[in-house]
Design a protein around this motif. Structure first.
Motif, mmCIF file in Angstrom:
data_model
loop_
_atom_site.group_PDB
_atom_site.id
_atom_site.type_symbol
_atom_site.label_atom_id
_atom_site.label_comp_id
_atom_site.label_asym_id
_atom_site.label_seq_id
_atom_site.Cartn_x
_atom_site.Cartn_y
_atom_site.Cartn_z
ATOM 1 N N THR A 94 2.484 12.110 -6.216
ATOM 2 C CA THR A 94 3.087 11.052 -7.015
ATOM 3 C C THR A 94 4.243 11.616 -7.830
ATOM 4 O OG1 THR A 94 0.933 9.961 -7.178
ATOM 5 C CG2 THR A 94 2.626 9.311 -8.775
ATOM 6 N N ASN A 128 7.923 6.458 0.355
ATOM 7 C CA ASN A 128 8.656 5.460 -0.414
ATOM 8 C C ASN A 128 8.851 4.139 0.326
ATOM 9 O OD1 ASN A 128 9.559 7.100 -2.905
ATOM 10 N ND2 ASN A 128 10.060 8.431 -1.181
ATOM 11 N N THR A 132 4.417 2.522 -1.123
ATOM 12 C CA THR A 132 5.031 1.527 -2.004
ATOM 13 C C THR A 132 5.059 0.128 -1.391
ATOM 14 O OG1 THR A 132 7.196 2.228 -1.174
ATOM 15 C CG2 THR A 132 6.461 3.160 -3.281
ATOM 16 N N HIS A 135 1.454 -0.834 -2.157
ATOM 17 C CA HIS A 135 1.337 -0.964 -3.617
ATOM 18 C C HIS A 135 2.734 -1.121 -4.212
ATOM 19 C CE1 HIS A 135 -2.875 0.285 -3.412
ATOM 20 N NE2 HIS A 135 -2.501 1.262 -2.608
ATOM 21 N N GLU A 137 3.798 -2.351 -6.778
ATOM 22 C CA GLU A 137 3.889 -2.133 -8.232
ATOM 23 C C GLU A 137 4.359 -0.722 -8.564
ATOM 24 O OE1 GLU A 137 -0.441 -1.361 -7.050
ATOM 25 O OE2 GLU A 137 1.162 -2.772 -6.515
ATOM 26 N N TYR A 138 4.185 0.223 -7.628
ATOM 27 C CA TYR A 138 4.652 1.593 -7.868
ATOM 28 C C TYR A 138 6.170 1.653 -8.031
ATOM 29 C CZ TYR A 138 0.000 3.216 -6.310
ATOM 30 O OH TYR A 138 -1.349 3.445 -6.179
ATOM 31 N N SER A 141 7.842 1.836 -11.572
ATOM 32 C CA SER A 141 7.962 3.094 -12.322
ATOM 33 C C SER A 141 9.299 3.779 -12.080
ATOM 34 C CB SER A 141 6.824 4.045 -11.959
ATOM 35 O OG SER A 141 6.886 4.419 -10.594
#
Length: 291
Positions: A94, A128, A132, A135, A137-138, A141
């Motif tokens: 991560t 990426n 992603t 998910h 929502e990553y 960030s």
């Protein structure tokens, strides 16, 4: 074993992962596979030494696959005969706070191999457009302009990422980096067996994470996005190879053989010749050393 050719596994046309085998049926026991791998290990190691001296090309090996698909053990076995100076392995986790202050490809640029060397990306820049996607929502960030909530992430956003990744790989291949990308195509049932072995074998307990089970619940989503990513980014300059991964030993042989055969296309790689003036003075150098 000698019948293995890169084109058997290279993604040239659009693929459907559900139609591709997760195990290669071949009449060879584990000893035969090990011997075949040993031969290729030696050839690759010797070739890398020559490539290091030649100092014009580098090689980037990208490994992607679901948890337990065999990436770590393949790295250990395929590259164990390499001179340590000739290969560097990067396992991308991560993104940390520093990495998130840059664009998503920045940390991958930093890890690219020097001329004459191999780099292995164990999980890659493709996370990426894979993790992603499952998910989204990553993405938040990354603190991107115009992306304040998940709903802001449009299909066009992902198309742009595929284009950026293709451009990244085009750029580095045009500057002497050979890019080979391997997807470890494992069945869901085989993953179940391997996760169970982690629970049953105390030495492997450390490898187990409850998060693996949560990601396993999204198996179909991952297969969908892997398939899309492979189809959109397998190019002649940076091809994908789909490797049947239910048999770890056979997968190692296949990957090693593909790397070896792809390296043979670099017909201009030779050990550099010593300057004629230096060679002409060998006798004098020998006298100096003997004194």
């Amino acid at each position: 074993m000698n019948s293995i050719t890169p084109d058997d596994f290279k993604v040239i046309d659009k693929i459907a992962l559900a139609k591709l085998p997760t195990e290669l049926k071949i009449d060879a026991d584990d000893d035969a596979k090990e011997k075949a791998l040993d031969k290729i290990q030696t050839k690759l190691s010797e070739w890398q030494d020559v490539m290091y001296a030649h100092n014009k090309y580098s090689v980037l090996i990208c490994l992607q696959g679901m948890d337990t698909s065999g990436k770590d053990s393949l790295i250990r076995e395929v590259f164990k005969e390499f001179n340590p100076r000739g290969v560097v392995v990067h396992s991308f986790k991560t993104p940390n706070s520093t990495e998130l202050e840059h664009d998503y490809l920045w940390r991958h640029y930093l890890a690219l191999p020097e001329k004459g060397k191999f780099a292995v990306f164990n999980r890659t820049h493709y996370e990426n457009v894979l993790v992603t996607r499952v998910h989204p929502e990553y993405i938040l960030s990354e603190n991107l302009p115009g992306i304040d909530k998940v709903e802001d992430i449009t299909p066009e956003f992902w198309e742009n990422r595929f284009e950026q990744i293709n451009n990244f790989e085009k750029h580095i291949t045009q500057n002497g980096t050979i890019v080979l990308k391997f997807y470890f195509h494992m069945s869901k049932d085989e993953q179940r067996k391997r996760l169970l072995r982690r629970l049953e074998n105390e030495e492997h307990h450390w490898k187990f994470s409850p998060g693996d089970l949560k990601e396993r619940e999204r198996w179909d989503d991952y297969m969908k996005y892997y398939e899309e990513a492979i189809n959109k980014t397998s190019k002649s300059n940076a091809p994908w190879f789909v490797i049947p991964a239910d048999d770890k030993e056979m997968a190692r042989v296949i990957v090693a053989q593909i790397i070896w055969q792809e390296m043979q296309k670099l017909t201009d790689v030779n050990e550099p010749e010593l300057d004629d003036k230096v060679k002409a003075n060998f006798a004098e150098y020998r006298k100096q050393l003997e004194k």
